[in-house]
Design an enzyme around this catalytic site. Sequence first.
Site, mmCIF file in Angstrom:
data_model
loop_
_atom_site.group_PDB
_atom_site.id
_atom_site.type_symbol
_atom_site.label_atom_id
_atom_site.label_comp_id
_atom_site.label_asym_id
_atom_site.label_seq_id
_atom_site.Cartn_x
_atom_site.Cartn_y
_atom_site.Cartn_z
ATOM 1 N N GLY A 140 0.819 -1.244 0.047
ATOM 2 C CA GLY A 140 0.191 -0.130 -0.237
ATOM 3 C C GLY A 140 0.763 1.175 -0.227
ATOM 4 C CB THR B 206 -2.240 2.833 3.646
ATOM 5 O OG1 THR B 206 -1.036 2.363 3.402
ATOM 6 C CG2 THR B 206 -2.808 4.180 2.510
ATOM 7 C CG HIS C 57 -1.280 33.099 -10.195
ATOM 8 N ND1 HIS C 57 -0.294 32.680 -11.099
ATOM 9 C CD2 HIS C 57 -1.614 31.774 -9.545
ATOM 10 C CE1 HIS C 57 -0.192 31.393 -11.370
ATOM 11 N NE2 HIS C 57 -1.101 30.651 -10.197
ATOM 12 C CD GLU C 58 -3.522 31.252 -6.127
ATOM 13 O OE1 GLU C 58 -4.347 30.300 -6.456
ATOM 14 O OE2 GLU C 58 -2.390 31.128 -6.316
HETATM 15 P P1 ADP Z 1 2.756 2.959 6.778
HETATM 16 O O1 ADP Z 1 3.398 1.879 7.434
HETATM 17 O O2 ADP Z 1 1.526 2.333 6.002
HETATM 18 O O3 ADP Z 1 3.441 3.878 5.743
HETATM 19 P P2 ADP Z 1 1.909 3.726 9.068
HETATM 20 O O4 ADP Z 1 1.077 2.409 9.712
HETATM 21 O O5 ADP Z 1 3.182 3.878 9.792
HETATM 22 O O6 ADP Z 1 1.743 3.901 7.636
HETATM 23 O O7 ADP Z 1 0.895 4.931 9.561
HETATM 24 C C1 ADP Z 1 1.366 5.818 10.311
HETATM 25 C C2 ADP Z 1 0.409 6.427 11.411
HETATM 26 O O8 ADP Z 1 -1.052 6.776 10.504
HETATM 27 C C3 ADP Z 1 -0.238 5.338 12.242
HETATM 28 O O9 ADP Z 1 0.600 5.612 13.304
HETATM 29 C C4 ADP Z 1 -1.732 5.923 12.561
HETATM 30 O O10 ADP Z 1 -1.545 7.085 13.461
HETATM 31 C C5 ADP Z 1 -2.070 6.698 11.079
HETATM 32 N N1 ADP Z 1 -2.927 5.918 10.380
HETATM 33 C C6 ADP Z 1 -2.471 5.181 9.144
HETATM 34 N N2 ADP Z 1 -3.592 4.454 8.610
HETATM 35 C C7 ADP Z 1 -4.508 4.299 9.682
HETATM 36 C C8 ADP Z 1 -5.767 3.864 9.865
HETATM 37 N N3 ADP Z 1 -6.138 2.859 8.609
HETATM 38 N N4 ADP Z 1 -6.294 3.741 10.933
HETATM 39 C C9 ADP Z 1 -6.101 4.669 12.257
HETATM 40 N N5 ADP Z 1 -4.794 5.118 11.899
HETATM 41 C C10 ADP Z 1 -4.034 5.290 10.676
HETATM 42 ZN ZN ZN Z 2 -1.550 28.793 -9.867
#
Ligand code: ADP
Ligand code: ZN
Length: 658
Positions: free
Chosen positions: A243, A247, A466-467
């Site tokens: 992923g 995520t 611009h904006e």
């Molecule tokens: P990845 O390992 O996929 O890069 P992480 O697990 O390290 O992402 O996610 C980083 C933080 O983002 C987590 O510690 C959490 O706080 C938040 N987070 C990410 N996805 C979720 C989810 N599905 N539900 C709740 N919190 C999430």
């Molecule tokens: Zn612009």
Amino acid sequence: MDKKRRKLIFSAIYWAIGLALIFGLPQLWLRMQTKEVSYSRFKHMLREGRVLEVRMDQEKIKGILYIGPIERLQTLRSKIQALRQKKAEAGGLSEEKQPSLEELLSRFRRLTQQKSDLTIFQSIRVEDPKLVDDLDASGVDYSGVQKSMLGQVLWGTILPIVFWIGLWFLLLRGMGRPGAGLLSIGKSKAKINVEKDTGVRFEDVAGCEESKEELKEVVEFLKNPKKYEDLGAKIPKGVLLLGPPGTGKTLLSRALAGEAKVPFYSISGSEFIEMFVGVGAARVRDLFNQAKQNTPCIIFVDEIDAIGKFRGGGMVGGGNEEREQTLNQLLVEMDGFEPNLGVILLAATNRPEVLDPALLRPGRFDRQIILDAPDVRGREAILKVHSRDKPLAPDIDLKSIALRTQGFSGADLANIMNEAALLAARHGSKEITQAYLEDAVEKVFAGPERKSRRLGKDERRRVAYHEAGHALVAFHCPNAPPVAKISIIPRGKAALGYTLQLPEEERFLMTKSELVDKICVSLGGRAAEKIIFGEVSSGAQNDLEVATEIAKSMVCRFGMSEEIGPMVLSRETNPFLKVPGAPQSTEPMSPELASQVDKEVRQLLNEQSARAQNIIEEHRDSLEKIADRLLVEEIMSEEEFRRLAGEKEGEKQDAIKE
Ligand code: ADP
Ligand code: ZN
Ligand code: MG
């Protein structure tokens, strides 16, 4: 390569220090201990009776000198005399081995009140036949020293060097060996993180129900392996989580261990990169050995792409060799353990396309779980999870926040919740209100406001136009999402202002006309600048990138060009890095086709640029109103903007038709 360089640098430093110590230190020590005196001064001191002991060779005279007040000299001399007498009587005829000057010095010092009265001196010897007579006359003990080159060189130089070389070899060997740091000679102690209970549960992970369902089976197995064994079922050895970044791959892995109440052994692939050759493989071995003694448990390899890259893929050098060894070890270990041992190997990556196919073979990571960016309901659920321990004001509407955060990852959403809490705290509020939450979205989206970045008057005017240009073009493009906010407060690294457009509902597809309108809106800022100021500025660089990217994708990937037809000419190599400029692999194409593609892309851009300019020219008075207002207020809301933008193109035409 890397290893060799490391060793070379180490050796250079090691020997620089070593030589300084071996040759510099004794010299320094001598300097500090001995007092250099001229020969004539020595003779003078000798006549005064201050010289207490003399050793000499062909070149030098050394000895002990009294430099205290002359009144105390006599008592000291008699004490020394007595001491010598005593020694002679005790030793009898068996002469005591001649003590060194340093030894004598400390003996004599015991006889004085003032230690600093005595010192070792050294003088260059001068051709002087009367020296011996003078020495006799002053009643000083004197003796010649056979200058033993051998002894001196041996003790002073060769032995230390031999010792230093020995230590050098040991350290170098240590460096090459697994697990040894610069100075640790001995068994490797790999650093592996173990958590008895991760403290994370499935309920802490939101918006990925399907993935959780799949993992529940694994939890069941870890909790109750007997049930599966009795049925002869084989549980997968390895589960790979795929992923985009943020995520919740890491989070979900820890939740899995937490749910199953088993220890969580984790190691991150990127940590392996910085190691000496062989260390990575040793770590993997240690990791599995430790885990196997503590079943059931979970081994988690985060960012496995760092070691699991396709082998033999181009690069040469030590880093590669190290990575391959580590990967091989991982494969060996995975094949080595029994499926029902109670060890589940979990790994995560956001770059599945670079993984070595060997990792994905049956019996290894044969189960793969995809975690995608959450949809609108998922986002709301994630926001809920992260607002559990925060005081929310009654006006909070998480759903609307979820709606305006399409494409945000779980980590972004967690970040938004946290930023909102920080904002509330900064303003002394006891609760998080919807306004704070919306500000936080903006901050995460566009970077923090930079009020300190003061634009000059002319630049501010340019940014405002611009904006306003973007917003006005968006307003008059029938397929562009409505403008929700305009701001000319500088934010983040690059943006000097921005126009926020929010779709009414979440979109997963875009039609050709929507993409065309998007290009047109991107070019709107530039068009306004051109019309108002007569020329464009560098501020439109990012807009151009976005527009070009869309145009290229339309032609090369979506088959939206009539000329080229429904043919794919390039594809994304990483399904998860959906950012402009993400790695793209271009299909081989003939030069004619390539130039046709260029022509198509350029035509699309030119058309939309002209269209944007037309819109601006036609609605120039609205543009000026909006820009003027922006210069005063800096931020404009949706309602205000609608009021100033006037009638929509489409509406006007409809009105005429009627
Ligand atoms: P990845 O390992 O996929 O890069 P992480 O697990 O390290 O992402 O996610 C980083 C933080 O983002 C987590 O510690 C959490 O706080 C938040 N987070 C990410 N996805 C979720 C989810 N599905 N539900 C709740 N919190 C999430
Ligand atoms: Zn612009
Ligand atoms: Mg992670």
